[in-house]
Motif scaffolding. Structure first.
Motif, PDB file in Angstrom:
ATOM      1  N   LEU A  57       0.738  -1.026   0.501  1.00 48.48           N
ATOM      2  CA  LEU A  57       0.173  -0.053   0.371  1.00 48.48           C
ATOM      3  C   LEU A  57       0.630   1.586   0.007  1.00 48.48           C
ATOM      4  O   LEU A  57       0.735   2.278  -0.559  1.00 48.48           O
ATOM      5  CB  LEU A  57      -0.816  -0.203   1.558  1.00 48.48           C
ATOM      6  CG  LEU A  57      -2.355  -1.126   0.868  1.00 48.48           C
ATOM      7  CD1 LEU A  57      -3.226  -1.052   2.497  1.00 48.48           C
ATOM      8  CD2 LEU A  57      -3.082  -1.262  -0.236  1.00 48.48           C
TER       9      LEU A  57
ATOM     10  N   GLY B 268       0.471   3.316  -3.509  1.00 51.54           N
ATOM     11  CA  GLY B 268       0.001   3.815  -3.713  1.00 51.54           C
ATOM     12  C   GLY B 268      -0.123   4.866  -3.579  1.00 51.54           C
ATOM     13  O   GLY B 268      -1.664   5.982  -3.351  1.00 51.54           O
ATOM     14  N   ARG B 269       0.136   5.182  -2.062  1.00 47.12           N
ATOM     15  CA  ARG B 269      -0.321   6.352  -0.901  1.00 47.12           C
ATOM     16  C   ARG B 269       0.101   7.368  -1.421  1.00 47.12           C
ATOM     17  O   ARG B 269       1.303   7.678  -1.871  1.00 47.12           O
ATOM     18  CB  ARG B 269       0.040   5.874   0.330  1.00 47.12           C
ATOM     19  CG  ARG B 269       1.302   6.176   0.957  1.00 47.12           C
ATOM     20  CD  ARG B 269       1.799   6.013   2.195  1.00 47.12           C
ATOM     21  NE  ARG B 269       3.557   6.219   2.365  1.00 47.12           N
ATOM     22  CZ  ARG B 269       4.191   5.268   3.082  1.00 47.12           C
ATOM     23  NH1 ARG B 269       3.389   4.007   4.260  1.00 47.12           N
ATOM     24  NH2 ARG B 269       5.597   5.536   3.091  1.00 47.12           N
TER      25      ARG B 269
ATOM     26  N   LYS C 212     -10.577   8.125  -0.438  1.00 51.28           N
ATOM     27  CA  LYS C 212      -9.862   9.439  -0.800  1.00 51.28           C
ATOM     28  C   LYS C 212      -9.573  10.451  -0.659  1.00 51.28           C
ATOM     29  O   LYS C 212      -8.211  10.594   0.089  1.00 51.28           O
ATOM     30  CB  LYS C 212     -10.602   9.561  -2.103  1.00 51.28           C
ATOM     31  CG  LYS C 212      -9.031  10.215  -3.055  1.00 51.28           C
ATOM     32  CD  LYS C 212     -10.552  10.398  -4.105  1.00 51.28           C
ATOM     33  CE  LYS C 212      -9.878  11.140  -5.507  1.00 51.28           C
ATOM     34  NZ  LYS C 212     -10.951  11.520  -6.214  1.00 51.28           N
TER      35      LYS C 212
ATOM     36  N   ASP D 280      -6.334  10.307   2.641  1.00 52.10           N
ATOM     37  CA  ASP D 280      -5.376  10.094   0.985  1.00 52.10           C
ATOM     38  C   ASP D 280      -4.609  10.836   1.175  1.00 52.10           C
ATOM     39  O   ASP D 280      -3.155  11.852   1.216  1.00 52.10           O
ATOM     40  CB  ASP D 280      -5.416   9.254   0.560  1.00 52.10           C
ATOM     41  CG  ASP D 280      -4.282   8.860  -0.245  1.00 52.10           C
ATOM     42  OD1 ASP D 280      -2.751   8.245   0.467  1.00 52.10           O
ATOM     43  OD2 ASP D 280      -4.077   8.714  -1.736  1.00 52.10           O
TER      44      ASP D 280
ATOM     45  N   ARG E  26      -4.261   3.974   2.305  1.00 51.85           N
ATOM     46  CA  ARG E  26      -5.359   3.881   1.653  1.00 51.85           C
ATOM     47  C   ARG E  26      -5.537   2.699   0.827  1.00 51.85           C
ATOM     48  O   ARG E  26      -4.392   2.103  -0.367  1.00 51.85           O
ATOM     49  CB  ARG E  26      -5.703   4.738   0.585  1.00 51.85           C
ATOM     50  CG  ARG E  26      -7.182   4.751  -0.223  1.00 51.85           C
ATOM     51  CD  ARG E  26      -7.371   5.899  -0.926  1.00 51.85           C
ATOM     52  NE  ARG E  26      -8.854   5.110  -2.195  1.00 51.85           N
ATOM     53  CZ  ARG E  26      -8.918   6.087  -2.935  1.00 51.85           C
ATOM     54  NH1 ARG E  26      -8.080   6.626  -3.485  1.00 51.85           N
ATOM     55  NH2 ARG E  26     -10.065   5.925  -3.613  1.00 51.85           N
TER      56      ARG E  26
ATOM     57  N   PRO F 212      -5.968   0.770  -2.349  1.00 52.62           N
ATOM     58  CA  PRO F 212      -6.600   1.375  -3.607  1.00 52.62           C
ATOM     59  C   PRO F 212      -8.203   0.445  -4.263  1.00 52.62           C
ATOM     60  O   PRO F 212      -8.359  -0.568  -3.846  1.00 52.62           O
ATOM     61  CB  PRO F 212      -5.637   0.100  -4.921  1.00 52.62           C
ATOM     62  CG  PRO F 212      -5.006  -0.458  -3.866  1.00 52.62           C
ATOM     63  CD  PRO F 212      -4.674  -0.215  -3.241  1.00 52.62           C
TER      64      PRO F 212
END
Ligand code: URA
Length: 190
Positions: free
Chosen positions: A28, A31-32, A55, A58, A95, A97
């Motif tokens: 994770l 993508g954070r 979202k 994040d 978060r 995805p």
């Protein structure tokens, strides 16, 4: 750290926050935008545990700042609480995805942060929002529909499982149930 001062707890939480800020224990991290460590009073009587950042969380790096957060604020006020009175954290600090469910390996990788937060804040009550938080804190496979509103004990903590506010936004029938549970929390705290 039940006997520590507020300042000592604040310092211990900041040390954990710094550690989490560069965490690469699971995928994770790729993508954070921000690690959402959690916020609130370091010596809160109540620790609120959610699932994972969405979202908005994040993007802002703070827990429960979107629609579910707005509703959580309303629920807290039913219990006679404000955000500054509680500490709010999540099972996952990053978060997933598309807001998919947390995976077992992610929960395991992130577990020490929530354990650390719980140890430092040393709350009297832990309010678990929804299935993931409830299963993590109570180490149970029992679902939230059965457990909600029933006060539990986990070690030295009183645990009060309730529906996740986001679930009550999607399913309006859960609203009165959730609001009654927060009214009950207020009674327990009085
Ligand atoms: N839902 C959660 O479980 N946690 C947040 O921080 C936001 C939404």
């Amino acid at each position: 750290m039940s006997d520590a001062t507020r300042e000592e707890k604040a310092a211990a939480l900041e040390a954990l926050r710094t550690q989490a800020a560069t965490c690469r224990k699971c995928e994770l991290c790729e993508g954070r935008t921000n690690v959402v460590f959690g916020d609130g009073s370091p010596d809160a009587r109540v620790l609120i545990v959610g699932e994972a950042p969405g979202k908005n969380e994040d993007l802002q790096g703070r827990p429960f700042v979107g629609a579910a957060g707005k509703y959580l604020d309303e629920l807290l006020s039913i219990a006679g609480l404000a955000r500054e009175d509680v500490f709010i954290a999540n099972v996952l600090k990053c978060r997933p995805p598309g807001n998919r469910n947390p995976r077992p390996e992610e929960i395991k990788a992130c577990a020490d942060y929530l354990r650390g937060q719980t140890r430092v804040v040393s709350p009297e009550y832990i309010v678990t929002l929804g299935n993931f938080a409830t299963k993590f804190i109570l180490r149970t496979e029992c679902g939230i529909t059965r457990l909600r509103g029933r006060l539990q004990q986990a070690g030295r903590f009183k645990v009060f499982p309730v529906f996740h506010p986001a679930a009550a936004i999607y399913d309006q029938a859960k609203r009165p149930v959730l609001e009654d549970d927060f009214a009950r929390l207020g009674e327990l705290l009085a």
